[in-house]
Design a protein around this motif. Structure first.
Motif, PDB file in Angstrom:
ATOM      1  N   MET A 185     -16.332   9.720   3.080  1.00 59.22           N
ATOM      2  CA  MET A 185     -15.786  10.719   2.049  1.00 59.22           C
ATOM      3  C   MET A 185     -15.172   9.730   0.796  1.00 59.22           C
ATOM      4  SD  MET A 185     -12.939  13.685   2.765  1.00 59.22           S
ATOM      5  CE  MET A 185     -12.252  14.545   1.041  1.00 59.22           C
ATOM      6  N   THR A 186     -15.517  10.074  -0.591  1.00 58.53           N
ATOM      7  CA  THR A 186     -14.882   9.456  -1.323  1.00 58.53           C
ATOM      8  C   THR A 186     -13.840  10.036  -2.147  1.00 58.53           C
ATOM      9  OG1 THR A 186     -17.245   8.588  -2.267  1.00 58.53           O
ATOM     10  CG2 THR A 186     -15.392   8.406  -3.808  1.00 58.53           C
ATOM     11  N   LEU A 187     -12.473   9.594  -2.049  1.00 58.38           N
ATOM     12  CA  LEU A 187     -11.390  10.222  -2.647  1.00 58.38           C
ATOM     13  C   LEU A 187     -11.523  10.361  -4.294  1.00 58.38           C
ATOM     14  CD1 LEU A 187      -8.603   8.094  -1.176  1.00 58.38           C
ATOM     15  CD2 LEU A 187      -9.303   9.904  -0.453  1.00 58.38           C
ATOM     16  N   SER A 188     -11.151  11.718  -4.796  1.00 63.08           N
ATOM     17  CA  SER A 188     -11.194  12.190  -6.077  1.00 63.08           C
ATOM     18  C   SER A 188      -9.970  10.961  -6.573  1.00 63.08           C
ATOM     19  CB  SER A 188     -10.621  13.308  -6.296  1.00 63.08           C
ATOM     20  OG  SER A 188      -9.375  13.712  -5.608  1.00 63.08           O
ATOM     21  N   LEU A 189     -10.133  11.243  -7.909  1.00 62.11           N
ATOM     22  CA  LEU A 189      -9.177  10.322  -8.739  1.00 62.11           C
ATOM     23  C   LEU A 189      -7.600  10.583  -8.398  1.00 62.11           C
ATOM     24  CD1 LEU A 189      -9.006   7.691 -10.413  1.00 62.11           C
ATOM     25  CD2 LEU A 189      -9.501   9.300 -12.485  1.00 62.11           C
ATOM     26  N   HIS A 190      -7.285  11.849  -8.577  1.00 63.60           N
ATOM     27  CA  HIS A 190      -5.970  12.237  -8.364  1.00 63.60           C
ATOM     28  C   HIS A 190      -5.423  11.862  -6.824  1.00 63.60           C
ATOM     29  CE1 HIS A 190      -7.260  16.013  -6.423  1.00 63.60           C
ATOM     30  NE2 HIS A 190      -5.968  16.094  -5.851  1.00 63.60           N
ATOM     31  N   GLU A 191      -6.442  11.895  -5.705  1.00 62.71           N
ATOM     32  CA  GLU A 191      -6.130  11.520  -4.675  1.00 62.71           C
ATOM     33  C   GLU A 191      -5.934  10.099  -4.537  1.00 62.71           C
ATOM     34  OE1 GLU A 191      -8.300  15.094  -1.984  1.00 62.71           O
ATOM     35  OE2 GLU A 191      -9.314  13.339  -2.578  1.00 62.71           O
ATOM     36  N   ARG A 192      -6.629   9.166  -5.389  1.00 66.73           N
ATOM     37  CA  ARG A 192      -6.667   7.713  -5.225  1.00 66.73           C
ATOM     38  C   ARG A 192      -5.322   7.236  -5.873  1.00 66.73           C
ATOM     39  NH1 ARG A 192      -8.625   3.298  -8.283  1.00 66.73           N
ATOM     40  NH2 ARG A 192      -9.719   4.579  -9.588  1.00 66.73           N
ATOM     41  N   ILE A 193      -5.026   8.293  -7.076  1.00 67.32           N
ATOM     42  CA  ILE A 193      -3.608   7.687  -7.667  1.00 67.32           C
ATOM     43  C   ILE A 193      -2.503   7.954  -6.508  1.00 67.32           C
ATOM     44  CG2 ILE A 193      -2.096   8.179  -9.389  1.00 67.32           C
ATOM     45  CD1 ILE A 193      -4.665   9.149 -11.218  1.00 67.32           C
ATOM     46  N   ARG A 194      -2.605   9.008  -5.752  1.00 60.49           N
ATOM     47  CA  ARG A 194      -1.443   9.542  -4.991  1.00 60.49           C
ATOM     48  C   ARG A 194      -1.508   8.610  -3.860  1.00 60.49           C
ATOM     49  NH1 ARG A 194      -1.057  15.124  -1.313  1.00 60.49           N
ATOM     50  NH2 ARG A 194       0.140  14.064   0.500  1.00 60.49           N
ATOM     51  N   THR A 195      -2.389   8.016  -3.406  1.00 57.58           N
ATOM     52  CA  THR A 195      -2.662   7.157  -2.017  1.00 57.58           C
ATOM     53  C   THR A 195      -2.057   5.686  -2.612  1.00 57.58           C
ATOM     54  OG1 THR A 195      -4.603   8.469  -1.049  1.00 57.58           O
ATOM     55  CG2 THR A 195      -4.210   6.036  -0.378  1.00 57.58           C
ATOM     56  N   ASP A 196      -2.444   5.343  -3.729  1.00 60.15           N
ATOM     57  CA  ASP A 196      -1.914   3.903  -4.075  1.00 60.15           C
ATOM     58  C   ASP A 196      -0.454   4.040  -4.356  1.00 60.15           C
ATOM     59  OD1 ASP A 196      -4.569   3.114  -4.402  1.00 60.15           O
ATOM     60  OD2 ASP A 196      -4.603   3.245  -6.447  1.00 60.15           O
ATOM     61  N   ILE A 197       0.203   5.114  -4.812  1.00 61.80           N
ATOM     62  CA  ILE A 197       1.601   5.156  -5.218  1.00 61.80           C
ATOM     63  C   ILE A 197       2.193   5.332  -3.815  1.00 61.80           C
ATOM     64  CG2 ILE A 197       3.466   6.542  -5.885  1.00 61.80           C
ATOM     65  CD1 ILE A 197       1.549   7.110  -8.221  1.00 61.80           C
ATOM     66  N   GLU A 198       1.697   5.937  -2.748  1.00 60.77           N
ATOM     67  CA  GLU A 198       2.040   6.330  -1.374  1.00 60.77           C
ATOM     68  C   GLU A 198       2.054   4.976  -0.874  1.00 60.77           C
ATOM     69  OE1 GLU A 198       0.274   8.740   1.893  1.00 60.77           O
ATOM     70  OE2 GLU A 198       1.596  10.164   0.796  1.00 60.77           O
ATOM     71  N   SER A 199       0.933   4.434  -0.834  1.00 62.64           N
ATOM     72  CA  SER A 199       0.879   2.831  -0.020  1.00 62.64           C
ATOM     73  C   SER A 199       2.075   1.814  -0.711  1.00 62.64           C
ATOM     74  CB  SER A 199      -0.348   2.319  -0.197  1.00 62.64           C
ATOM     75  OG  SER A 199      -1.289   3.111   0.171  1.00 62.64           O
ATOM     76  N   ALA A 200       2.173   1.937  -1.880  1.00 64.08           N
ATOM     77  CA  ALA A 200       3.433   1.112  -2.703  1.00 64.08           C
ATOM     78  C   ALA A 200       4.751   1.522  -1.857  1.00 64.08           C
ATOM     79  CB  ALA A 200       3.275   1.149  -3.972  1.00 64.08           C
ATOM     80  N   ILE A 201       5.048   2.692  -1.769  1.00 63.54           N
ATOM     81  CA  ILE A 201       6.172   3.336  -1.286  1.00 63.54           C
ATOM     82  C   ILE A 201       6.596   2.855   0.222  1.00 63.54           C
ATOM     83  CG2 ILE A 201       7.684   5.204  -0.814  1.00 63.54           C
ATOM     84  CD1 ILE A 201       6.442   6.410  -3.252  1.00 63.54           C
ATOM     85  N   LEU A 202       5.397   2.962   1.041  1.00 71.37           N
ATOM     86  CA  LEU A 202       5.373   2.678   2.394  1.00 71.37           C
ATOM     87  C   LEU A 202       5.589   1.130   2.752  1.00 71.37           C
ATOM     88  CD1 LEU A 202       2.730   5.399   3.810  1.00 71.37           C
ATOM     89  CD2 LEU A 202       5.468   5.317   4.144  1.00 71.37           C
ATOM     90  N   SER A 203       4.948   0.367   1.792  1.00 72.00           N
ATOM     91  CA  SER A 203       4.944  -0.986   1.839  1.00 72.00           C
ATOM     92  C   SER A 203       6.356  -1.604   1.568  1.00 72.00           C
ATOM     93  CB  SER A 203       3.866  -1.729   1.357  1.00 72.00           C
ATOM     94  OG  SER A 203       4.150  -1.356   0.038  1.00 72.00           O
ATOM     95  N   GLY A 204       6.898  -0.876   0.768  1.00 71.64           N
ATOM     96  CA  GLY A 204       8.472  -1.384   0.316  1.00 71.64           C
ATOM     97  C   GLY A 204       8.419  -1.901  -1.035  1.00 71.64           C
ATOM     98  N   LYS A 205       6.934  -1.979  -1.585  1.00 78.86           N
ATOM     99  CA  LYS A 205       6.756  -2.435  -3.047  1.00 78.86           C
ATOM    100  C   LYS A 205       7.596  -1.616  -3.887  1.00 78.86           C
ATOM    101  CE  LYS A 205       2.292  -4.744  -2.286  1.00 78.86           C
ATOM    102  NZ  LYS A 205       0.678  -4.714  -2.863  1.00 78.86           N
ATOM    103  N   LEU A 206       7.740  -0.306  -3.727  1.00 87.79           N
ATOM    104  CA  LEU A 206       8.447   0.645  -4.366  1.00 87.79           C
ATOM    105  C   LEU A 206       9.515   0.887  -3.415  1.00 87.79           C
ATOM    106  CD1 LEU A 206       5.907   2.553  -6.141  1.00 87.79           C
ATOM    107  CD2 LEU A 206       7.492   1.020  -7.369  1.00 87.79           C
TER     108      LEU A 206
END
Length: 236
Positions: A1-22
Motif C-alpha cells: 500500500m502506497t502512502l498518500s502525500l499527506h500521510e507521508r508528511i505526517r509519518t516523516d514528522i512523527e518519525s522525527a519526533i519519536l527518534s528525538g530529532k525533534l
C-alpha cells in the motif's frame, strides 16, 4: 500500500519526533517550507499537520507556527508490555509467526471496529508468539490505518506488530481487560492443547489522545501467563 502525500508528511514528522530529532517545544518548518520540500499544496500540508495535532504530537499556535507537543504522562497499573522483552526477562528464547495479514473494512454492525477504523480500512494481523519454541499466545490484532498508515508497509515477519507499534506510535491511553475463557477449537490447535483448556484472554485497546490506534486479543495458556501488580498505599 502506497502512502498518500499527506500521510507521508505526517509519518516523516512523527518519525522525527519519536527518534528525538525533534524535541518537545521544537518548532516545525513553516507551511510554505513543507510545501516546497514535498512539492505539494497548502491543503495537503494542513491535512498532515491537523492529523498530528489531533494525535497530540504537535501544537498549532496561531501566528507562531507548529511546535512539538510535550509528552503526556500516564500512570497505569497495567502497562502495555512488549512480549519479546517480557519473554527474554524470564530467560526464554522468543519467537513469532505471522499467520494472517490482510486489509479489510470494519465488520458491518460492529461499533467498536467502526470506531477503530475511523472511516478507513483496518489491517488485520493474526500471529502466534513462542517461548523456547513452544506456543505461548495466539494474537488477533486490528490496527487503524487512519491512525497508523505507515504500518501498511512495515515488515511484520521479522518484528511482531505490538513491538513495531510501541517503537513507532506513541500512545497516551490504554484499556486492558483480562478474563478466563476456554480454548475453542482453533485456539486449541494453535496452542497445541485440548479444546476447552483454560486460557487467559487479554484484551487491550490503545489511544493517542482521542484517536484509536489498535485493538488486540491475546490468548495465553493459563499456566503461561502471570499478572503482577504492585500498589502503594493511598493512606498518609
Amino acid at each position: 500500500m502506497t502512502l498518500s502525500l499527506h500521510e507521508r508528511i505526517r509519518t516523516d514528522i512523527e518519525s522525527a519526533i519519536l527518534s528525538g530529532k525533534l524535541a518537545p517545544e521544537d518548532r516545525l518548518p513553516v507551511e510554505h517550507e513543507l510545501m516546497q520540500t514535498y512539492q505539494c499544496s497548502r491543503m495537503t500540508v494542513n491535512k498532515a499537520l491537523s492529523a498530528l495535532a489531533a494525535a497530540g504530537l504537535i501544537e498549532r499556535r496561531k501566528g507562531a507556527g507548529s511546535f512539538v507537543g510535550r509528552p503526556h504522562a500516564h500512570s497505569m497499573i497495567l502497562d502495555v508490555p512488549d512480549l519479546p522483552v517480557e519473554v527474554a526477562k524470564r530467560g526464554h528464547v522468543y519467537g513469532y509467526q505471522l499467520l494472517v495479514r490482510k486489509l479489510r473494512a470494519a465488520a458491518r454492525g460492529n461499533a467498536e471496529e467502526e470506531l477503530l477504523a475511523g472511516g478507513r480500512r483496518l489491517l488485520q494481523l493474526d500471529g502466534l508468539h513462542f517461548a523456547d519454541g513452544a506456543p505461548l499466545a495466539v494474537e488477533r490484532r486490528l490496527v487503524s490505518l487512519a491512525a497508523v498508515p505507515a504500518i501498511a508497509e512495515a515488515d511484520l515477519e521479522k518484528e511482531p506488530p505490538g513491538t513495531w507499534l510501541l517503537r513507532h506510535v506513541p500512545w497516551t491511553e490504554a484499556e486492558t481487560r483480562i478474563s478466563a475463557v476456554p480454548a475453542d477449537a482453533e485456539i486449541a490447535r494453535l496452542l497445541k492443547t485440548p479444546a476447552g483448556t483454560a486460557c487467559l484472554l487479554v484484551e487491550r485497546q490503545t489511544w493517542r489522545s482521542s484517536e484509536r490506534i489498535t485493538a488486540v486479543r491475546q490468548y495465553f495458556l493459563g499456566t503461561a501467563y502471570h499478572l503482577v501488580a504492585r500498589f502503594g498505599s493511598s493512606r498518609p
